[in-house]
Design a protein around this motif. Structure first.
Motif, PDB file in Angstrom:
ATOM      1  N   PRO A 166      41.961  39.013  30.288  1.00 11.77           N
ATOM      2  CA  PRO A 166      43.297  38.415  30.359  1.00 11.77           C
ATOM      3  C   PRO A 166      44.030  38.905  31.601  1.00 11.77           C
ATOM      4  O   PRO A 166      44.039  40.113  31.894  1.00 11.77           O
ATOM      5  CB  PRO A 166      43.964  38.894  29.068  1.00 11.77           C
ATOM      6  N   ALA A 167      44.635  37.994  32.351  1.00 10.31           N
ATOM      7  CA  ALA A 167      45.364  38.378  33.561  1.00 10.31           C
ATOM      8  C   ALA A 167      46.519  39.316  33.243  1.00 10.31           C
ATOM      9  O   ALA A 167      46.930  40.122  34.086  1.00 10.31           O
ATOM     10  CB  ALA A 167      45.874  37.128  34.282  1.00 10.31           C
ATOM     11  N   LEU A 186      41.290  36.226  34.223  1.00  5.61           N
ATOM     12  CA  LEU A 186      40.646  36.814  35.390  1.00  5.61           C
ATOM     13  C   LEU A 186      39.135  36.809  35.151  1.00  5.61           C
ATOM     14  O   LEU A 186      38.653  37.417  34.193  1.00  5.61           O
ATOM     15  CB  LEU A 186      41.141  38.247  35.604  1.00  5.61           C
ATOM     16  N   GLN A 187      38.390  36.118  36.018  1.00  6.47           N
ATOM     17  CA  GLN A 187      36.946  35.989  35.850  1.00  6.47           C
ATOM     18  C   GLN A 187      36.206  36.618  37.025  1.00  6.47           C
ATOM     19  O   GLN A 187      36.661  36.557  38.162  1.00  6.47           O
ATOM     20  CB  GLN A 187      36.541  34.517  35.742  1.00  6.47           C
ATOM     21  N   LEU A 188      35.040  37.201  36.721  1.00  7.44           N
ATOM     22  CA  LEU A 188      34.172  37.768  37.749  1.00  7.44           C
ATOM     23  C   LEU A 188      32.846  37.028  37.733  1.00  7.44           C
ATOM     24  O   LEU A 188      32.161  36.952  36.707  1.00  7.44           O
ATOM     25  CB  LEU A 188      33.936  39.258  37.495  1.00  7.44           C
ATOM     26  N   VAL A 211      38.055  34.984  40.176  1.00  9.13           N
ATOM     27  CA  VAL A 211      38.819  33.759  39.957  1.00  9.13           C
ATOM     28  C   VAL A 211      39.981  34.051  39.013  1.00  9.13           C
ATOM     29  O   VAL A 211      39.788  34.580  37.920  1.00  9.13           O
ATOM     30  CB  VAL A 211      37.934  32.645  39.365  1.00  9.13           C
ATOM     31  N   LEU A 212      41.190  33.730  39.473  1.00  6.03           N
ATOM     32  CA  LEU A 212      42.367  33.755  38.606  1.00  6.03           C
ATOM     33  C   LEU A 212      42.597  32.318  38.144  1.00  6.03           C
ATOM     34  O   LEU A 212      43.021  31.468  38.922  1.00  6.03           O
ATOM     35  CB  LEU A 212      43.585  34.287  39.366  1.00  6.03           C
ATOM     36  N   ARG A 213      42.305  32.064  36.885  1.00  9.10           N
ATOM     37  CA  ARG A 213      42.296  30.696  36.369  1.00  9.10           C
ATOM     38  C   ARG A 213      43.532  30.432  35.501  1.00  9.10           C
ATOM     39  O   ARG A 213      43.915  31.254  34.680  1.00  9.10           O
ATOM     40  CB  ARG A 213      41.024  30.448  35.542  1.00  9.10           C
ATOM     41  N   LEU A 225      50.980  27.797  37.596  1.00  7.46           N
ATOM     42  CA  LEU A 225      51.006  28.052  39.032  1.00  7.46           C
ATOM     43  C   LEU A 225      49.759  27.524  39.721  1.00  7.46           C
ATOM     44  O   LEU A 225      49.838  26.982  40.824  1.00  7.46           O
ATOM     45  CB  LEU A 225      51.134  29.547  39.304  1.00  7.46           C
ATOM     46  N   GLY A 226      48.583  27.707  39.106  1.00  8.86           N
ATOM     47  CA  GLY A 226      47.357  27.214  39.724  1.00  8.86           C
ATOM     48  C   GLY A 226      46.160  28.087  39.404  1.00  8.86           C
ATOM     49  O   GLY A 226      46.217  29.007  38.585  1.00  8.86           O
ATOM     50  N   THR A 227      45.055  27.790  40.091  1.00  4.83           N
ATOM     51  CA  THR A 227      43.807  28.551  39.972  1.00  4.83           C
ATOM     52  C   THR A 227      43.387  28.978  41.367  1.00  4.83           C
ATOM     53  O   THR A 227      43.407  28.177  42.306  1.00  4.83           O
ATOM     54  CB  THR A 227      42.705  27.694  39.323  1.00  4.83           C
ATOM     55  N   TYR A 228      42.972  30.258  41.502  1.00  2.57           N
ATOM     56  CA  TYR A 228      42.725  30.834  42.824  1.00  2.57           C
ATOM     57  C   TYR A 228      41.392  31.587  42.808  1.00  2.57           C
ATOM     58  O   TYR A 228      41.014  32.196  41.800  1.00  2.57           O
ATOM     59  CB  TYR A 228      43.874  31.774  43.213  1.00  2.57           C
TER      60      TYR A 228
END
Length: 300
Positions: A166-167, A186-188, A211-213, A225-228
């Protein structure tokens, strides 16, 4: 005749004396050998006891010892709270904090489990956690002559993240994360990621993506806000190239940099469309230094 008899008696007496002396010497040597064997046995007993005690400490070292190592290595920012088991097989609650003196702390749900096993001439660390590791994650530690290698692996299917957290967990690190109060995931992702320390230099081979999804923040009225995606690619001369891109969203992030022997260097910017700039104005002020409609991000 009397002299001959006396001589015989004298010879018999000497013979008996020699026999008695020989028996005494044999007995004394036997006692000496026995005492040497006892002393050797006691020495081996002490050595055996010491080695047994050392082996017991190594095999049954409490998990709290590993928690102390992680605490010191991370500068107090990663904690293994409520550690149970041993250094080799155990579990704990994974906590992020802002470091010594910080009041910020955020724990992951459930427990992080670990298990060390020999793998060839090295060691394999297997990590499990129901909330955040879709499949067991492995770290292979391979020592060599003046070098140590570390390779990341996972039993997750191809294309799946190695881990996802979780972010909101990042808020435990303190500023600016505690101000941003992010939501999302938050993904790796990793492809053949391998690190090697060679005579004090860190070499990285392979690549990884963070990746912040579906990110959201409490400092803006926007729901999304978005995905980065932040890409990390190993390069020559102990360098790791960084590249930040927006996959989709109202907040546009971009930038590049590198991690090298001198540390982290990164330059990027954050922007928003005219329609969303009012809602994102506070967030742009927090992210970096305002230059007109842009927010400039500069690290190192």
């Amino acid at each position: 005749m009397s002299m001959l008899s006396a001589f015989k008696r004298s010879g018999q007496g000497l013979s008996r004396g020699f026999e008695s002396t020989s028996r005494w010497l044999d007995s004394t040597l036997e006692v000496a050998r026995w005492e040497n064997m006892l002393q050797a046995g006691r020495r081996w007993g002490w050595w055996g006891g010491a080695l047994g005690a050392i082996a017991g400490v190594v095999l049954f070292a409490p998990a709290s010892w590993l928690a102390q190592v992680v605490d010191r290595a991370s500068g107090g920012r990663v904690l293994l709270a409520e550690a149970e088991g041993t250094v080799w097989t155990g579990s704990a609650v994974a906590v992020l904090t802002g470091g010594p003196g910080s009041r910020d702390a955020r724990a992951l749900p459930g427990r992080l489990g670990w298990q060390w096993r020999t793998q060839g001439l090295g060691l394999r660390l297997t990590l499990t956690q129901d909330c955040c590791l879709p499949a067991p994650m492995t770290l292979d530690l391979k020592p060599g002559w003046k070098r140590v290698g570390l390779q990341l692996g996972s039993a997750a299917p191809s294309g799946m993240p190695v881990g996802q957290w979780p972010a909101a967990w990042l808020s435990g690190l303190g500023a600016p994360w505690n101000t941003l109060q992010l939501n999302g995931q938050l993904q790796l992702h990793a492809q053949g990621l391998r690190m090697e320390w060679v005579q004090g230099r860190l070499l990285v081979d392979g690549s990884a993506q963070i990746v912040l999804r579906d990110v959201a923040s409490r400092v803006t009225t926007l729901d999304h806000l978005g995905t980065y995606r932040l890409s990390l690619v190993g390069q020559a001369q102990s360098q790791v190239a960084l590249d930040l891109r927006t996959q989709e969203g109202a907040l546009q992030l971009s930038g590049s940099g590198q991690i090298g022997p001198t540390g982290l260097r990164f330059r990027g910017e954050a922007t928003a469309s005219d329609a969303d700039r009012g809602a994102l104005n506070n967030l742009l002020n927090i992210i970096g230094r305002r230059v007109g409609d842009r927010s400039v991000i500069s690290i190192g």
